[in-house]
Write a protein that holds these residues in place. Sequence first.
Motif, PDB file in Angstrom:
ATOM      1  N   PRO A 199       7.304  -3.517   7.736  1.00 26.82           N
ATOM      2  CA  PRO A 199       6.410  -2.633   6.989  1.00 26.82           C
ATOM      3  C   PRO A 199       5.282  -3.384   6.284  1.00 26.82           C
ATOM      4  CG  PRO A 199       8.501  -2.848   5.860  1.00 26.82           C
ATOM      5  CD  PRO A 199       8.676  -3.487   7.206  1.00 26.82           C
ATOM      6  N   ALA A 200       5.534  -4.627   5.869  1.00 36.40           N
ATOM      7  CA  ALA A 200       4.451  -5.413   5.270  1.00 36.40           C
ATOM      8  C   ALA A 200       3.338  -5.617   6.291  1.00 36.40           C
ATOM      9  CB  ALA A 200       4.980  -6.754   4.779  1.00 36.40           C
ATOM     10  N   VAL A 205       0.214  -5.792   3.801  1.00 36.77           N
ATOM     11  CA  VAL A 205       0.545  -6.490   2.560  1.00 36.77           C
ATOM     12  C   VAL A 205       1.396  -7.710   2.906  1.00 36.77           C
ATOM     13  CG1 VAL A 205       0.345  -4.450   1.106  1.00 36.77           C
ATOM     14  CG2 VAL A 205       2.544  -4.969   2.173  1.00 36.77           C
ATOM     15  N   TYR A 206       1.829  -8.429   1.879  1.00 38.05           N
ATOM     16  CA  TYR A 206       2.606  -9.653   2.068  1.00 38.05           C
ATOM     17  C   TYR A 206       4.089  -9.360   1.828  1.00 38.05           C
ATOM     18  CZ  TYR A 206      -1.990 -11.815   1.679  1.00 38.05           C
ATOM     19  OH  TYR A 206      -3.311 -12.156   1.865  1.00 38.05           O
ATOM     20  N   SER A 465       5.454 -12.233   6.412  1.00 31.23           N
ATOM     21  CA  SER A 465       4.343 -11.568   7.092  1.00 31.23           C
ATOM     22  C   SER A 465       3.090 -11.684   6.232  1.00 31.23           C
ATOM     23  CB  SER A 465       4.658 -10.090   7.350  1.00 31.23           C
ATOM     24  OG  SER A 465       3.626  -9.504   8.119  1.00 31.23           O
ATOM     25  N   VAL A 466       2.036 -12.184   6.866  1.00 32.24           N
ATOM     26  CA  VAL A 466       0.750 -12.392   6.206  1.00 32.24           C
ATOM     27  C   VAL A 466      -0.294 -11.529   6.916  1.00 32.24           C
ATOM     28  CG1 VAL A 466      -1.048 -14.080   5.665  1.00 32.24           C
ATOM     29  CG2 VAL A 466       1.368 -14.751   5.601  1.00 32.24           C
ATOM     30  N   ARG A 492       2.376 -21.553   0.277  1.00 36.92           N
ATOM     31  CA  ARG A 492       1.154 -22.338   0.162  1.00 36.92           C
ATOM     32  C   ARG A 492       0.224 -22.084   1.348  1.00 36.92           C
ATOM     33  NH1 ARG A 492       3.407 -26.971  -0.395  1.00 36.92           N
ATOM     34  NH2 ARG A 492       2.902 -27.965   1.585  1.00 36.92           N
ATOM     35  N   ALA A 493       0.775 -22.002   2.553  1.00 35.99           N
ATOM     36  CA  ALA A 493      -0.045 -21.734   3.731  1.00 35.99           C
ATOM     37  C   ALA A 493      -0.597 -20.312   3.688  1.00 35.99           C
ATOM     38  CB  ALA A 493       0.765 -21.953   5.000  1.00 35.99           C
ATOM     39  N   ALA A 494       0.237 -19.367   3.249  1.00 38.47           N
ATOM     40  CA  ALA A 494      -0.233 -17.979   3.147  1.00 38.47           C
ATOM     41  C   ALA A 494      -1.360 -17.862   2.137  1.00 38.47           C
ATOM     42  CB  ALA A 494       0.932 -17.077   2.745  1.00 38.47           C
ATOM     43  N   ARG A 495      -1.230 -18.587   1.034  1.00 34.10           N
ATOM     44  CA  ARG A 495      -2.279 -18.553   0.003  1.00 34.10           C
ATOM     45  C   ARG A 495      -3.578 -19.147   0.527  1.00 34.10           C
ATOM     46  NH1 ARG A 495      -2.923 -16.797  -5.434  1.00 34.10           N
ATOM     47  NH2 ARG A 495      -4.197 -18.299  -6.558  1.00 34.10           N
TER      48      ARG A 495
END
Length: 520
Positions: A199-200, A205-206, A465-466, A492-495
């Motif tokens: 669903p994210a 969304v994250y 999930s990004v 950190r990678a998602a940010r």
Amino acid sequence: MVVKQPTPEQLREISASYNLNLSDADVASFLGLVEGAMASYRRLDELVEPAPEVRHPRSGAYRPEPEENALGAWYWRCRIRGSDGGPLAGKRLAIKDNVCVAGVPMMNGTAVLEGYVPEADATVVARILDAGGEILGKAVCESLCFSGGSHTSDTGPVRNPHDRSRSAGGSSSGSSALVASGECDAAIGGDQGGSIRIPASWCGVYGLKGTHGLVPYTGAFPIELTLDHVGPIGATVEDVALLLSAIAGEDGLDPRQAGVRVDDYLSDLDGGVEGVRIGVLSEGFGWPGLSEEDVDASVREAAEVLRGLGAEVGEVSVPLHRDGIHIWNGIAIEGATALMVSGNSMGTNWKGHYTTSLLDAYARGRITRADDLAETVKLTMLVGRYMQQRYHGRYYAKAQNLSRKLSAAYHAALSEYDLLVLPTVPMKATPIPPADAPREEIVARALEMIHNTCAFDVTGLPSMSVPCGTSEGLPVGAMLVGPDWGEAKILRAARAFEGTKTYSAAPVPPGHARGSGVAG
């Protein structure tokens, strides 16, 4: 409750079910012996069991009217204020409705549980309130959480904020829809086959499923002990990290937790991806009959964005990934039948906190209203019981053994790369089936999207999930996977990706969604 002595007829029925041949004299003899055990059960009825303390007052919970629930995403509204100050101060949160909130009704998406009101908070709820968060209500989830689509809850479908004719994804359907529409800042979701990340992805969304056991499951309705996860969903990476920081760590009550390692998820959040090795997992793309070209392309483009930020990106192959769905089925079908059905949500043979009131309420509803269970649950029950009766658990055992082989395959890839990336879901959000859709369509829309996510419930590896782009107005999610206890690295990678503004997770108010909203 009064524990009654079994009758001779009941003992004969039980003995026949175990293929025991008891004479009338045997039955009479066992009846006398059973009386000794009954005395212990009567004494148990007199003792008071321990329950978690409810530390934060609450009142005024209510079922929202349709006009204040445009997406069908709220099950129950409330306002529970947490401690003054704290890391979650000022944050508004929703709780998936398979998680106990004291004094607020809990349905877990199914009419067989409707009317149950927990008397204690789940560990994650208590920790959110202790950290200063404010709980706005319970978010609708799919029926017994057994759907990756958002059409199986007995309250009706949850609609995607980006297109109200489309699925929001499941089973944490309401949690993701409410975050995506800006009705809350973050939410608690649960994940056994992808139910946080699916669903994210579809709501843009994250959503993070941590390492198995990182977040205590105490006070949440389980499906299968080795697959159960609970975790954060947020509109920003920072909100996910904040919520994870508040809820992670052992509570001494959850058998899923052993050797848990909690990191500081915020201190190095802006550390970037310079030199981070990211492997594009080949087998996560191009699923025959499932993958959409635009989804695969968006995720590969996201990998290139990370390369532009200094990451070292390469292709990596894990052939056994394609068998993850089969290993998951072998565990989930029989495991859920044993725990969620025969075990009435709690089962046996584990130490920790049993929510006995939930067990009682669910058992009564399940037995008296079995026909009201979702089609996905009925299918699981039928296959699970057949496999147990015919093959006596052999395939569950084999699937659990193969889970170690699958885990070793991912760890081999993660010895070469720091993180893996692949599409969270092979396709974009699908249309919500009409209410009178045939069973085959209902089941297909519930289970067709879990092929990439479910393997990481089997192995327990952390994954997130990004949101990485849109196609035809619908979000696409890239899934980052790390080693055990590698959540800080994933965040950190998602940010870093979030900072490129390749995709904006800005709220999508329900009135701005596409679609007529009449499907289902």
